[in-house]
Design an enzyme around this catalytic site. Sequence first.
Site, PDB file in Angstrom:
ATOM      1  N   TYR A 178      -3.847  -0.543   9.905  1.00 49.91           N
ATOM      2  CA  TYR A 178      -3.617  -0.803   8.478  1.00 49.91           C
ATOM      3  C   TYR A 178      -2.192  -0.396   8.098  1.00 49.91           C
ATOM      4  CZ  TYR A 178      -4.631  -0.831   3.420  1.00 49.91           C
ATOM      5  OH  TYR A 178      -4.631  -1.093   2.070  1.00 49.91           O
ATOM      6  N   SER A 201       0.858  -1.203   0.000  1.00 47.46           N
ATOM      7  CA  SER A 201       0.000   0.000   0.000  1.00 47.46           C
ATOM      8  C   SER A 201       0.887   1.243   0.000  1.00 47.46           C
ATOM      9  CB  SER A 201      -0.857  -0.034   1.275  1.00 47.46           C
ATOM     10  OG  SER A 201      -1.458   1.215   1.523  1.00 47.46           O
TER      11      SER A 201
HETATM   12  P1  NAP Z   1     -11.764  -5.042  -1.446  1.00 40.55           P
HETATM   13  O1  NAP Z   1     -12.621  -4.925  -2.654  1.00 40.55           O
HETATM   14  O2  NAP Z   1     -12.322  -4.718  -0.111  1.00 40.55           O
HETATM   15  O3  NAP Z   1     -11.101  -6.492  -1.440  1.00 40.55           O
HETATM   16  C1  NAP Z   1     -10.575  -7.097  -0.287  1.00 40.55           C
HETATM   17  C2  NAP Z   1     -10.643  -8.591  -0.466  1.00 40.55           C
HETATM   18  O4  NAP Z   1     -10.167  -9.247   0.720  1.00 40.55           O
HETATM   19  C3  NAP Z   1     -12.071  -9.070  -0.681  1.00 40.55           C
HETATM   20  O5  NAP Z   1     -12.079 -10.135  -1.587  1.00 40.55           O
HETATM   21  C4  NAP Z   1     -12.435  -9.524   0.709  1.00 40.55           C
HETATM   22  O6  NAP Z   1     -13.513 -10.414   0.764  1.00 40.55           O
HETATM   23  C5  NAP Z   1     -11.154 -10.196   1.114  1.00 40.55           C
HETATM   24  N1  NAP Z   1     -11.136 -10.469   2.534  1.00 40.55           N
HETATM   25  C6  NAP Z   1     -11.210  -9.582   3.542  1.00 40.55           C
HETATM   26  N2  NAP Z   1     -11.262 -10.229   4.712  1.00 40.55           N
HETATM   27  C7  NAP Z   1     -11.234 -11.556   4.425  1.00 40.55           C
HETATM   28  C8  NAP Z   1     -11.276 -12.735   5.216  1.00 40.55           C
HETATM   29  N3  NAP Z   1     -11.362 -12.703   6.552  1.00 40.55           N
HETATM   30  N4  NAP Z   1     -11.233 -13.929   4.599  1.00 40.55           N
HETATM   31  C9  NAP Z   1     -11.175 -13.998   3.242  1.00 40.55           C
HETATM   32  N5  NAP Z   1     -11.149 -12.923   2.446  1.00 40.55           N
HETATM   33  C10 NAP Z   1     -11.174 -11.710   3.033  1.00 40.55           C
HETATM   34  O7  NAP Z   1     -10.542  -4.071  -1.596  1.00 40.55           O
HETATM   35  P2  NAP Z   1      -9.317  -4.067  -2.603  1.00 40.55           P
HETATM   36  O8  NAP Z   1      -8.967  -2.641  -2.776  1.00 40.55           O
HETATM   37  O9  NAP Z   1      -9.557  -4.902  -3.781  1.00 40.55           O
HETATM   38  O10 NAP Z   1      -8.191  -4.712  -1.670  1.00 40.55           O
HETATM   39  C11 NAP Z   1      -7.314  -5.718  -2.087  1.00 40.55           C
HETATM   40  C12 NAP Z   1      -5.975  -5.504  -1.412  1.00 40.55           C
HETATM   41  O11 NAP Z   1      -5.406  -4.295  -1.904  1.00 40.55           O
HETATM   42  C13 NAP Z   1      -6.045  -5.350   0.096  1.00 40.55           C
HETATM   43  O12 NAP Z   1      -4.955  -5.987   0.701  1.00 40.55           O
HETATM   44  C14 NAP Z   1      -5.938  -3.848   0.288  1.00 40.55           C
HETATM   45  O13 NAP Z   1      -5.447  -3.506   1.547  1.00 40.55           O
HETATM   46  C15 NAP Z   1      -4.973  -3.516  -0.816  1.00 40.55           C
HETATM   47  N6  NAP Z   1      -4.934  -2.105  -1.235  1.00 40.55           N
HETATM   48  C16 NAP Z   1      -6.016  -1.493  -1.741  1.00 40.55           C
HETATM   49  C17 NAP Z   1      -5.923  -0.160  -2.131  1.00 40.55           C
HETATM   50  C18 NAP Z   1      -7.074   0.599  -2.692  1.00 40.55           C
HETATM   51  O14 NAP Z   1      -6.956   1.810  -2.864  1.00 40.55           O
HETATM   52  N7  NAP Z   1      -8.178  -0.016  -2.995  1.00 40.55           N
HETATM   53  C19 NAP Z   1      -4.717   0.513  -1.979  1.00 40.55           C
HETATM   54  C20 NAP Z   1      -3.627  -0.150  -1.461  1.00 40.55           C
HETATM   55  C21 NAP Z   1      -3.739  -1.462  -1.097  1.00 40.55           C
HETATM   56  P3  NAP Z   1     -14.993  -9.819   1.068  1.00 40.55           P
HETATM   57  O15 NAP Z   1     -15.462  -9.209  -0.204  1.00 40.55           O
HETATM   58  O16 NAP Z   1     -15.754 -11.042   1.478  1.00 40.55           O
HETATM   59  O17 NAP Z   1     -14.845  -8.832   2.179  1.00 40.55           O
END
Ligand code: NAP
Length: 255
Positions: free
Chosen positions: A160, A147
């Site tokens: 986080y 991140s």
């Molecule tokens: P997201 O749409 O919220 O995706 C997060 C994923 O993690 C979802 O598939 C979620 O499943 C899964 N997850 C969360 N808790 C879980 C659990 N206990 N068991 C199994 N699966 C679980 O957000 P995203 O942006 O795509 O995030 C993906 C990664 O990128 C994360 O590590 C996030 O921190 C990182 N990231 C995102 C951004 C951004 O701006 N979006 C920036 C930097 C880093 P559910 O749908 O069931 O909750």
Amino acid sequence: MPQNLSMFSLEGKTALVTGANTGLGQGICTAYAAAGANVIGVARRSCQETAEKIVSLGGNFTEIIADLSDINAIPLILQKAESAYSRVDILVNNAGIIKRCDAADVSMEDWDSVININEKMVFFLSQAFAKNWIADSKGGKIINIASMLSYQGGIRVPSYTASKSAVMGLTRALANEWAKYNINVNAIAPGYMATNNTQNLRSDEQRSEEILDRIPAGRWGTPEDITGAAIFLASDAAAYIHGFTLAVDGGWLAR
Ligand code: NAP
């Protein structure tokens, strides 16, 4: 594919991606399938939408339902992955959560929930796959999703920030130990991407505007934006890249 581009192909590889039902994980799964990989998606909810996208590309997708907040889920994940494919070649530690709260008010429960998924699971799932890869001497690829808060402090997200700073540190630490086994451990640090993770941030008009103003590219990122880096780091083209965190951030860190 021209010969000089075949190094980017994932043909014949199997990739396991956590958090595969939505957002960046779904984007990575779909891109891996398009690059030729068999894809295993791990999620706590159905990955039907991801599966449909991959099947429409003519690819293969296998779903494993597991709660990644508990490392006891790991043996089941390994067993199901092994029964689907003889070998997993690529692990993407993508699943993650964020809790927004003033540092003074963070509960231990919330702290643990973020650390367990974003940091502890990343380490122990990587360890589980690396043990197999060390044993069979065929190498592997680990791609962790870091991140901007691997580099910066962030605002009202201390657990986080702690977890994602750890992800960048772990990426280096594991690369130092496992590079000699042809295991490439690298990370992608997405900038501000339009997914569920940033829904609250994007709904806050003032914060959303502040963020957008600071992104040189002038827009939020999309899941598609990280797919090039995800394919590259999973491919033979990245064979000599170890312990590096690649920012895909529209220029955020350059500001
Ligand atoms: P997201 O749409 O919220 O995706 C997060 C994923 O993690 C979802 O598939 C979620 O499943 C899964 N997850 C969360 N808790 C879980 C659990 N206990 N068991 C199994 N699966 C679980 O957000 P995203 O942006 O795509 O995030 C993906 C990664 O990128 C994360 O590590 C996030 O921190 C990182 N990231 C995102 C951004 C951004 O701006 N979006 C920036 C930097 C880093 P559910 O749908 O069931 O909750």
